[in-house]
Motif scaffolding. Structure first.
Motif, short mmCIF file in Angstrom:
data_model
loop_
_atom_site.label_atom_id
_atom_site.label_comp_id
_atom_site.label_asym_id
_atom_site.label_seq_id
_atom_site.Cartn_x
_atom_site.Cartn_y
_atom_site.Cartn_z
N VAL A 255 0.85 -1.19 0.00
CA VAL A 255 0.00 0.00 0.00
C VAL A 255 0.89 1.24 0.00
O VAL A 255 1.80 1.35 0.83
N PRO A 256 0.66 2.16 -0.93
CA PRO A 256 1.45 3.40 -0.95
C PRO A 256 1.32 4.17 0.37
O PRO A 256 0.28 4.12 1.03
N ARG A 257 2.36 4.88 0.74
CA ARG A 257 2.40 5.59 2.02
C ARG A 257 1.28 6.60 2.20
O ARG A 257 0.85 6.85 3.32
N MET A 258 0.83 7.21 1.10
CA MET A 258 -0.22 8.24 1.22
C MET A 258 -1.60 7.65 1.50
O MET A 258 -2.54 8.38 1.74
N ILE A 259 -1.71 6.33 1.49
CA ILE A 259 -2.98 5.65 1.74
C ILE A 259 -2.85 4.81 3.01
O ILE A 259 -1.85 4.14 3.21
N SER A 260 -3.88 4.84 3.82
CA SER A 260 -3.93 3.96 4.99
C SER A 260 -4.88 2.82 4.67
O SER A 260 -5.99 3.05 4.22
N ALA A 261 -4.42 1.58 4.89
CA ALA A 261 -5.26 0.44 4.55
C ALA A 261 -5.07 -0.68 5.56
O ALA A 261 -4.04 -0.78 6.21
N GLY A 262 -6.08 -1.53 5.62
CA GLY A 262 -6.12 -2.60 6.60
C GLY A 262 -5.03 -3.65 6.48
O GLY A 262 -4.42 -4.02 7.47
N CYS A 263 -4.73 -4.15 5.30
CA CYS A 263 -3.87 -5.33 5.23
C CYS A 263 -2.45 -5.06 4.74
O CYS A 263 -1.60 -5.92 4.85
N GLY A 264 -2.17 -3.93 4.16
CA GLY A 264 -0.82 -3.64 3.70
C GLY A 264 -0.56 -4.00 2.25
O GLY A 264 0.48 -3.67 1.71
N LEU A 265 -1.50 -4.69 1.60
CA LEU A 265 -1.37 -5.02 0.17
C LEU A 265 -2.48 -4.33 -0.61
O LEU A 265 -3.58 -4.14 -0.10
N ALA A 266 -2.17 -3.97 -1.85
CA ALA A 266 -3.15 -3.31 -2.71
C ALA A 266 -2.99 -3.83 -4.13
O ALA A 266 -1.93 -4.33 -4.51
N TRP A 267 -4.06 -3.72 -4.92
CA TRP A 267 -4.01 -4.08 -6.33
C TRP A 267 -3.80 -2.80 -7.12
O TRP A 267 -4.51 -1.81 -6.92
N CYS A 268 -2.82 -2.79 -7.99
CA CYS A 268 -2.49 -1.63 -8.80
C CYS A 268 -2.77 -1.95 -10.26
O CYS A 268 -2.31 -2.98 -10.77
N ALA A 269 -3.53 -1.07 -10.91
CA ALA A 269 -3.86 -1.28 -12.33
C ALA A 269 -4.06 0.07 -13.00
O ALA A 269 -4.19 1.10 -12.33
N GLY A 270 -4.13 0.05 -14.30
CA GLY A 270 -4.40 1.27 -15.05
C GLY A 270 -5.82 1.76 -14.82
O GLY A 270 -6.73 0.96 -14.58
N LEU A 271 -6.00 3.07 -14.89
CA LEU A 271 -7.33 3.65 -14.70
C LEU A 271 -8.34 3.12 -15.72
O LEU A 271 -9.53 3.01 -15.42
N GLU A 272 -7.86 2.77 -16.89
CA GLU A 272 -8.75 2.29 -17.95
C GLU A 272 -9.37 0.93 -17.62
O GLU A 272 -10.34 0.52 -18.25
N ASN A 273 -8.85 0.25 -16.62
CA ASN A 273 -9.37 -1.06 -16.23
C ASN A 273 -10.34 -1.01 -15.05
O ASN A 273 -10.74 -2.04 -14.53
N ARG A 274 -10.73 0.18 -14.61
CA ARG A 274 -11.58 0.35 -13.42
C ARG A 274 -12.89 -0.44 -13.51
O ARG A 274 -13.23 -1.19 -12.60
N VAL A 275 -13.63 -0.29 -14.59
CA VAL A 275 -14.93 -0.96 -14.74
C VAL A 275 -14.75 -2.47 -14.73
O VAL A 275 -15.50 -3.19 -14.06
N GLN A 276 -13.76 -2.95 -15.42
CA GLN A 276 -13.47 -4.39 -15.48
C GLN A 276 -13.11 -4.93 -14.09
O GLN A 276 -13.58 -5.99 -13.68
N ILE A 277 -12.30 -4.20 -13.34
CA ILE A 277 -11.87 -4.63 -12.01
C ILE A 277 -13.03 -4.63 -11.02
O ILE A 277 -13.22 -5.59 -10.28
N VAL A 278 -13.82 -3.56 -11.03
CA VAL A 278 -14.98 -3.49 -10.12
C VAL A 278 -15.97 -4.61 -10.45
O VAL A 278 -16.49 -5.27 -9.55
N GLY A 279 -16.21 -4.86 -11.72
CA GLY A 279 -17.10 -5.93 -12.13
C GLY A 279 -16.60 -7.30 -11.68
O GLY A 279 -17.38 -8.13 -11.20
N LEU A 280 -15.31 -7.53 -11.81
CA LEU A 280 -14.72 -8.80 -11.39
C LEU A 280 -14.86 -8.99 -9.88
O LEU A 280 -15.19 -10.08 -9.42
N MET A 281 -14.65 -7.93 -9.11
CA MET A 281 -14.79 -8.04 -7.65
C MET A 281 -16.23 -8.35 -7.26
O MET A 281 -16.47 -9.16 -6.36
N GLU A 282 -17.18 -7.71 -7.92
CA GLU A 282 -18.59 -8.00 -7.65
C GLU A 282 -18.93 -9.44 -8.00
O GLU A 282 -19.62 -10.13 -7.25
N GLN A 283 -18.43 -9.89 -9.13
CA GLN A 283 -18.71 -11.24 -9.62
C GLN A 283 -18.13 -12.32 -8.72
O GLN A 283 -18.74 -13.37 -8.51
N THR A 284 -16.95 -12.07 -8.17
CA THR A 284 -16.27 -13.08 -7.37
C THR A 284 -16.46 -12.90 -5.87
O THR A 284 -16.00 -13.73 -5.09
#
Length: 78
Positions: free
Chosen positions: A37-66
């Motif tokens: 997780v980048p320093r400017m963000i506070s998060a629960g587990c310490g890991l984050a998924w990093c992707a291009g902004l153009e993949n936002r809809v695809q990523i959100v859809g995949l999370m909902e689906q799974t």
């Protein structure tokens, strides 16, 4: 040194969700990678998924689906 770019950062409450995201994205051929997780963000587990902004809809859809629960979605320079 790699030049920073504006990216979509998905944070998670648990490491299990972060690992499930990595597996789901790999299986669905969705681009991105796990990062600390980048320093400017506070998060629960310490890991984050990093992707291009153009993949936002695809990523959100995949999370909902799974059933992967994200903590937050951020747009930041990484």
């Amino acid at each position: 040194m790699r030049q920073k770019e504006l990216k979509l950062i998905v944070t998670f409450h648990t490491t299990a969700d972060a690992m499930a995201m990595e597996k789901a994205c790999k299986n669905a051929a969705v681009p991105g990678r796990l990062i600390p997780v980048p320093r400017m963000i506070s998060a629960g587990c310490g890991l984050a998924w990093c992707a291009g902004l153009e993949n936002r809809v695809q990523i959100v859809g995949l999370m909902e689906q799974t059933g992967i629960e994200q903590e937050e979605l951020h747009e930041c320079m990484v």
